[in-house]
Design an enzyme around this catalytic site. Structure first.
Site, PDB file in Angstrom:
ATOM      1  N   LYS A  38      -2.249   6.154   1.040  1.00  0.00           N
ATOM      2  CA  LYS A  38      -2.204   7.332   2.531  1.00  0.00           C
ATOM      3  C   LYS A  38      -1.365   8.315   2.573  1.00  0.00           C
ATOM      4  O   LYS A  38      -0.619   8.287   3.200  1.00  0.00           O
ATOM      5  CB  LYS A  38      -1.806   5.880   3.678  1.00  0.00           C
ATOM      6  CG  LYS A  38      -2.184   6.339   4.671  1.00  0.00           C
ATOM      7  CD  LYS A  38      -1.955   4.695   5.611  1.00  0.00           C
ATOM      8  CE  LYS A  38      -1.974   5.180   6.561  1.00  0.00           C
ATOM      9  NZ  LYS A  38      -3.984   5.099   7.321  1.00  0.00           N
ATOM     10  N   ARG A  66       0.686  -1.403   0.445  1.00  0.00           N
ATOM     11  CA  ARG A  66       0.297   0.094   0.131  1.00  0.00           C
ATOM     12  C   ARG A  66       0.747   1.481  -0.329  1.00  0.00           C
ATOM     13  O   ARG A  66       0.316   1.996  -1.404  1.00  0.00           O
ATOM     14  CB  ARG A  66      -0.977  -0.125   1.044  1.00  0.00           C
ATOM     15  CG  ARG A  66      -2.217   0.785   0.910  1.00  0.00           C
ATOM     16  CD  ARG A  66      -2.996   0.347   2.496  1.00  0.00           C
ATOM     17  NE  ARG A  66      -2.243   0.737   3.803  1.00  0.00           N
ATOM     18  CZ  ARG A  66      -3.289   0.590   5.029  1.00  0.00           C
ATOM     19  NH1 ARG A  66      -4.620   0.546   4.541  1.00  0.00           N
ATOM     20  NH2 ARG A  66      -2.462   0.992   5.463  1.00  0.00           N
ATOM     21  N   GLU A 117     -16.234   6.633   3.534  1.00  0.00           N
ATOM     22  CA  GLU A 117     -15.714   6.000   4.437  1.00  0.00           C
ATOM     23  C   GLU A 117     -16.342   6.466   6.017  1.00  0.00           C
ATOM     24  O   GLU A 117     -16.469   7.521   6.065  1.00  0.00           O
ATOM     25  CB  GLU A 117     -14.061   6.987   4.797  1.00  0.00           C
ATOM     26  CG  GLU A 117     -13.443   6.013   2.633  1.00  0.00           C
ATOM     27  CD  GLU A 117     -11.615   6.124   3.771  1.00  0.00           C
ATOM     28  OE1 GLU A 117     -11.007   6.252   4.398  1.00  0.00           O
ATOM     29  OE2 GLU A 117     -11.030   5.375   3.196  1.00  0.00           O
TER      30      GLU A 117
END
Length: 345
Positions: free
Chosen positions: A190, A88, A226
């Site tokens: 992220k 990720r 989210e």
């Protein structure tokens, strides 16, 4: 042993740790320059010095990861799916035109830092863990809007307490009018900017006595995306485990682990699909999931003047309870993990 704000592993109250910074003994630091990473090293200094022109400061060229190390009942220490964090972070770096840190070296560096700070890994019976924060920032003498010429990659760790000190408990959330990320933006990476933009809507939610806010899809504002800084999941009335589908959602390692366990351990049908905010009656349980809490059960969601309660505002639904117990059991070494999920230090 190095002292940290007059705190040492010997003086820590393991049972009452919060989620706040504690300087531990060692961190890993590596620099990228002239097209390659150096070998990196473990260092004691928790301060970094960078150029005032660093793109991380001006243009948000930064990304990070969050993961944990767990002390097992037999005293050994293990990591939970660190290879997925490495993947990720590589994708986050690619989105910001940063040089990715090699995935195998990422996992090895995490192991080095945890081993070097073994005394800070909380005891099994405390329920606490060692939080691991890898991050990368663009540095160097720059001023134009362009990728940095140099980069710093580092990993530091700190002991943190269990998210639910009084046991797993549902809380309430409110739908935000703000967008977490733009369509085709950085929502799936992220990166620091996503979190900076969430500070105001998060504060407004907490000011109204909610745990955090629910973000809807930025294009139509009709689908849940989210929950604060976590992923959303729900259990349908016919026992399907579902999570939202959108290109703007951060791919939570916890979420994909729950999808796997719901299907293979609990025998539920699972799916990533649209979850419409005006169809909450279709779901009997709901929650947020991520590294910090594993699962945060959702009691109810406020949408303008409507307040929808799922299973209960005070009790956790049975499927959510099963998933929480199963996943935390795997993370702490009490339940056998699927192949490849665990790395022992």
């Amino acid at each position: 042993m190095t002292k940290t704000n007059n705190v040492t592993p010997e003086t820590l109250d393991w049972e009452n740790l919060g989620f706040s910074y504690i300087k531990t003994d060692k961190r890993f630091v590596s620099y990228w320059k002239d097209g390659q990473w150096d070998n990196g090293a473990l260092v004691s200094d928790n301060q970094i010095t960078i150029s005032e022109g660093s793109p991380a400061l001006h243009y948000g060229q930064s990304c990070f990861e969050g993961m944990k190390a767990y002390r097992r009942k037999d005293g050994k220490i293990q990591l939970f799916r660190p290879d997925e964090n490495a993947k990720r972070m590589r994708k986050s770096c690619e989105r910001l035109l940063m040089p990715s840190f090699p995935e195998d070296k990422f996992v090895e560096a995490v192991k080095q830092v945890v081993a070097a700070n073994e005394a800070w890994v909380p005891p099994y019976e405390s329920g606490s863990t060692l939080y691991i924060r890898p991050y990368m920032i663009g540095v160097g003498d720059n001023i134009g809007v362009a990728p940095a010429t140099e980069y710093l990659f580092s990993i530091f760790v700190l002991p943190v307490g269990p998210y639910f000190k009084g046991g797993l408990a549902p809380t309430n959330f409110i739908v935000s009018d703000y967008d977490r990320a733009a369509p085709q933006g950085t929502g799936a990476a992220k990166v620091g900017g996503n979190y900076a933009s969430s500070l105001m809507p998060g504060k407004e939610a907490k000011d109204r006595q909610f745990s955090d806010c629910i973000y809807l899809d930025p294009a139509t504002h009709t689908q849940i995306e989210e929950v604060g800084a976590a992923n959303f999941f729900a259990i349908t009335k016919d026992d399907r485990f579902v999570t939202p589908k959108s290109p703007s959602i951060l791919p939570s390692i916890t979420k994909y682990s729950l999808l796997y366990l719901a299907e293979h351990a609990l025998g539920l049908e699972v799916a990533e699909e649209p979850i419409f905010i005006n169809q909450l009656d279709d779901y009997k349980e709901a929650g947020a999931c991520g590294t910090a809490a594993v699962i945060s059960p959702i009691g109810g969601i406020q949408t303008h003047d409507d307040f929808h309660v799922f299973y209960s505002e005070t009790e956790v639904g049975p499927v959510t309870q099963q998933l929480y117990k199963l996943l935390t059991g795997i993370q702490f070494g009490d339940v056998e993990a699927p192949e490849g999920w665990i790395e022992v230090i």
